[in-house]
Write a protein that holds these residues in place. Structure first.
Motif, short mmCIF file in Angstrom:
data_model
loop_
_atom_site.label_atom_id
_atom_site.label_comp_id
_atom_site.label_asym_id
_atom_site.label_seq_id
_atom_site.Cartn_x
_atom_site.Cartn_y
_atom_site.Cartn_z
N SER A 19 -68.91 6.99 -34.67
CA SER A 19 -67.88 7.61 -33.63
C SER A 19 -68.36 8.61 -32.83
CB SER A 19 -66.57 8.07 -34.40
OG SER A 19 -66.75 9.22 -35.21
N ARG A 20 -69.60 8.94 -33.09
CA ARG A 20 -70.42 10.04 -32.19
C ARG A 20 -70.55 9.45 -30.64
NH1 ARG A 20 -74.48 13.41 -35.31
NH2 ARG A 20 -74.83 14.12 -33.06
N MET A 21 -70.27 10.55 -29.80
CA MET A 21 -70.69 10.12 -28.44
C MET A 21 -72.07 10.10 -27.97
SD MET A 21 -68.13 11.98 -25.82
CE MET A 21 -66.15 12.01 -25.83
N PRO A 22 -72.62 9.45 -27.30
CA PRO A 22 -74.00 9.61 -26.81
C PRO A 22 -74.25 10.90 -25.93
CG PRO A 22 -73.06 7.69 -25.74
CD PRO A 22 -71.97 8.63 -26.49
N THR A 23 -75.48 11.47 -26.35
CA THR A 23 -75.67 12.97 -25.85
C THR A 23 -75.39 12.89 -24.38
OG1 THR A 23 -77.47 13.06 -27.74
CG2 THR A 23 -77.64 14.69 -26.09
N ARG A 24 -75.85 12.06 -23.56
CA ARG A 24 -75.72 12.08 -22.11
C ARG A 24 -74.42 12.30 -21.97
NH1 ARG A 24 -77.98 10.22 -17.16
NH2 ARG A 24 -76.46 10.32 -15.74
N LYS A 25 -73.29 11.58 -22.59
CA LYS A 25 -71.88 11.78 -22.22
C LYS A 25 -71.39 13.00 -22.51
CE LYS A 25 -68.07 9.01 -21.78
NZ LYS A 25 -67.90 8.07 -20.52
N ILE A 26 -71.80 13.58 -23.73
CA ILE A 26 -71.42 15.10 -23.83
C ILE A 26 -71.96 15.88 -23.17
CG2 ILE A 26 -71.79 16.90 -25.60
CD1 ILE A 26 -71.91 14.46 -28.06
N ASN A 27 -73.21 16.06 -22.75
CA ASN A 27 -73.94 16.65 -21.55
C ASN A 27 -73.05 16.56 -20.22
OD1 ASN A 27 -75.60 17.62 -23.46
ND2 ASN A 27 -77.40 16.23 -22.67
N ASP A 28 -72.48 15.39 -19.78
CA ASP A 28 -71.82 15.30 -18.53
C ASP A 28 -70.48 16.01 -18.94
OD1 ASP A 28 -73.74 13.65 -17.53
OD2 ASP A 28 -72.71 11.52 -17.71
N GLN A 29 -69.98 15.82 -19.82
CA GLN A 29 -68.52 16.47 -20.23
C GLN A 29 -68.88 18.05 -19.99
OE1 GLN A 29 -66.92 15.00 -23.70
NE2 GLN A 29 -65.82 13.48 -22.78
N LEU A 30 -70.01 18.64 -20.79
CA LEU A 30 -70.16 19.90 -20.87
C LEU A 30 -70.27 20.44 -19.35
CD1 LEU A 30 -72.43 20.37 -23.83
CD2 LEU A 30 -70.09 21.14 -23.71
N ASP A 31 -71.23 19.54 -18.39
CA ASP A 31 -71.47 19.97 -16.91
C ASP A 31 -70.19 20.20 -16.45
OD1 ASP A 31 -73.98 20.40 -17.55
OD2 ASP A 31 -74.52 18.15 -16.69
N LEU A 32 -69.10 19.17 -16.68
CA LEU A 32 -67.82 19.38 -15.96
C LEU A 32 -67.25 20.65 -16.21
CD1 LEU A 32 -65.61 18.21 -14.08
CD2 LEU A 32 -64.75 16.95 -16.33
N MET A 33 -67.14 20.70 -17.62
CA MET A 33 -66.46 22.17 -18.09
C MET A 33 -67.23 23.33 -17.56
SD MET A 33 -65.36 21.48 -21.96
CE MET A 33 -67.05 20.81 -22.69
N GLY A 44 -68.74 23.83 -14.79
CA GLY A 44 -68.52 23.87 -13.22
C GLY A 44 -66.99 24.38 -13.13
N SER A 45 -66.28 23.90 -14.04
CA SER A 45 -64.74 24.07 -13.76
C SER A 45 -64.47 25.62 -14.45
CB SER A 45 -63.60 23.27 -14.53
OG SER A 45 -64.21 23.19 -15.90
N LEU A 46 -65.34 26.00 -15.44
CA LEU A 46 -65.24 27.37 -15.83
C LEU A 46 -65.75 28.29 -14.73
CD1 LEU A 46 -64.67 29.45 -17.94
CD2 LEU A 46 -66.87 28.90 -18.96
N ASP A 47 -66.64 28.03 -14.18
CA ASP A 47 -67.45 28.92 -12.98
C ASP A 47 -66.35 29.09 -12.04
OD1 ASP A 47 -69.77 28.66 -14.48
OD2 ASP A 47 -71.02 27.93 -12.91
N LEU A 48 -65.56 28.09 -11.61
CA LEU A 48 -64.72 28.11 -10.45
C LEU A 48 -63.57 28.94 -10.91
CD1 LEU A 48 -63.68 26.73 -7.88
CD2 LEU A 48 -62.73 25.09 -9.34
N LEU A 49 -63.12 28.91 -12.17
CA LEU A 49 -62.04 29.61 -12.64
C LEU A 49 -62.32 31.25 -12.84
CD1 LEU A 49 -60.77 27.35 -15.70
CD2 LEU A 49 -59.73 27.88 -13.26
N VAL A 50 -63.77 31.32 -13.13
CA VAL A 50 -64.18 32.78 -13.03
C VAL A 50 -64.07 33.48 -11.77
CG1 VAL A 50 -66.23 34.14 -13.59
CG2 VAL A 50 -65.27 32.62 -15.24
N LEU A 51 -64.76 32.70 -10.67
CA LEU A 51 -64.70 33.17 -9.40
C LEU A 51 -63.48 33.36 -8.89
CD1 LEU A 51 -67.85 30.72 -7.99
CD2 LEU A 51 -67.73 33.16 -8.61
#
Length: 126
Positions: free
Chosen positions: A6-20, A22-29
């Motif tokens: 049931s584990r996600m492929p690494t690429r999928k996890i990395n895509d989610q982390l990149d989205l997070m 990016g959104s964290l950077d936006l919230l901090v700024l």
């Protein structure tokens, strides 16, 4: 025995982390647009302003701050916090302000598009 993972492929996890990231950077700024703040105050502000929906862990906040320092979006200086402790204060640069404006605009378009798709369509049945 065939056991499906049931584990996600690494690429999928990395895509989610990149989205997070990016959104964290936006919230901090956005938080720093109101003025300089130290890391703990930034995390508390994001949590408070999101009605505690968004929890910002130090494990993601500090790498994000370091990344934004390297990109020249923020600067840092040492100071003393409200409770009389040494703290590192972060401040938005003019480059950071421009980046915030551009990214917030993209995020708003994205958010509006999602909202349109999630809104019920009159006359459409499922």
């Amino acid at each position: 025995e065939n056991v499906s993972s049931s584990r996600m492929p690494t690429r999928k996890i990395n895509d989610q982390l990149d989205l997070m990231k990016g959104s964290l950077d936006l919230l901090v700024l956005q938080t720093l647009a109101a003025g300089r703040a130290h890391g703990h105050a930034i995390a508390c502000s994001i949590e408070r302003r999101s009605d505690e929906v968004l929890q910002v862990g130090h494990g993601s906040l500090y790498p994000a701050l370091q990344r934004m320092l390297k990109l020249g979006l923020i600067t840092a200086e040492d100071g003393i916090s409200e409770n009389n402790r040494k703290a590192r204060f972060y401040r938005l640069t003019s480059k950071g302000r421009k980046h915030l404006f551009a990214e917030a605009s993209k995020w708003q378009k994205f958010s509006d598009a999602i909202a349109r798709i999630l809104a019920p369509v009159v006359g459409e049945s499922s």
